[in-house]
Design a protein around this motif. Structure first.
Motif, short mmCIF file in Angstrom:
data_model
loop_
_atom_site.label_atom_id
_atom_site.label_comp_id
_atom_site.label_asym_id
_atom_site.label_seq_id
_atom_site.Cartn_x
_atom_site.Cartn_y
_atom_site.Cartn_z
N ASP A 75 -20.02 -69.97 4.88
CA ASP A 75 -20.01 -70.98 4.50
C ASP A 75 -21.87 -71.41 4.01
O ASP A 75 -23.35 -71.08 4.35
N GLU A 113 -23.57 -74.10 2.94
CA GLU A 113 -24.11 -74.61 3.61
C GLU A 113 -25.16 -74.48 5.07
O GLU A 113 -26.53 -75.09 5.35
N VAL A 160 -19.40 -78.57 -1.07
CA VAL A 160 -18.27 -77.19 -0.45
C VAL A 160 -16.84 -77.79 -0.23
O VAL A 160 -16.99 -78.43 1.19
N ARG A 165 -13.31 -76.32 2.04
CA ARG A 165 -12.63 -75.56 3.05
C ARG A 165 -11.12 -76.39 3.15
O ARG A 165 -10.96 -77.24 3.47
N ILE A 169 -13.11 -71.06 2.54
CA ILE A 169 -14.59 -72.12 2.40
C ILE A 169 -15.03 -71.39 0.71
O ILE A 169 -15.67 -70.30 -0.02
#
Length: 146
Positions: A65, A67, A77, A79, A84
């Motif tokens: 991730d 982020e 981003v 998901r 991801i």
């Protein structure tokens, strides 16, 4: 009437020249645009790899991730389906195989693998992909904005 015909002839010739120039120039412009986008994507991938290395130094593991890296990301981003990815206009960015930042083109069968542990970059493409070969041959893998 002779002058009117001459003006039409001149305008027709000019239109043909402009059209011919555009027909020859457009593919070159597209190649250049594709290379600029590939270089930018590679530079973003390098920045992500550097941020992942810093993240691992703090938390003893990489994160899929982006982020969580604490960096300003140029694209959102997403998901979906257990994946991801950071999704930009032409490229997607993801953590692959645990230690690779994968920079994959959305349309062409071409990608960059940035090995975080080794600090190496591999430009790959499917066999027979002329666009992939062209990009991999022309992009600067060693150049860095970091």
């Amino acid at each position: 009437m002779g002058r009117n015909g001459s003006i039409h002839t001149i305008v027709l010739v000019l239109v043909m020249l402009i059209g011919f120039g555009a027909a020859l120039g457009w593919p070159q412009y597209e190649k250049h645009r594709t290379l600029v986008a590939a270089q930018k994507a590679l530079d973003i991938g390098k920045s992500l790899a550097f941020a992942e290395a810093s993240y691992k130094a703090r938390y003893k593991a990489y994160t899929p991730d982006f982020e969580l890296l604490g960096e300003a990301l140029p694209c959102p981003v997403e998901r979906a389906e257990g994946k991801i990815e950071m999704v930009c206009k032409d490229y997607t960015f993801s953590l692959a195989e645990g230690n690779l930042v994968r920079v994959a083109h959305k349309s062409y069968p071409k990608w960059f693998d940035i090995n975080i542990d080794e600090g190496s970059i591999d430009c790959s493409h499917e066999e027979g992909s002329l666009v992939g070969q062209h990009i991999c041959a022309r992009v600067d893998l060693a150049g860095s904005n970091n």
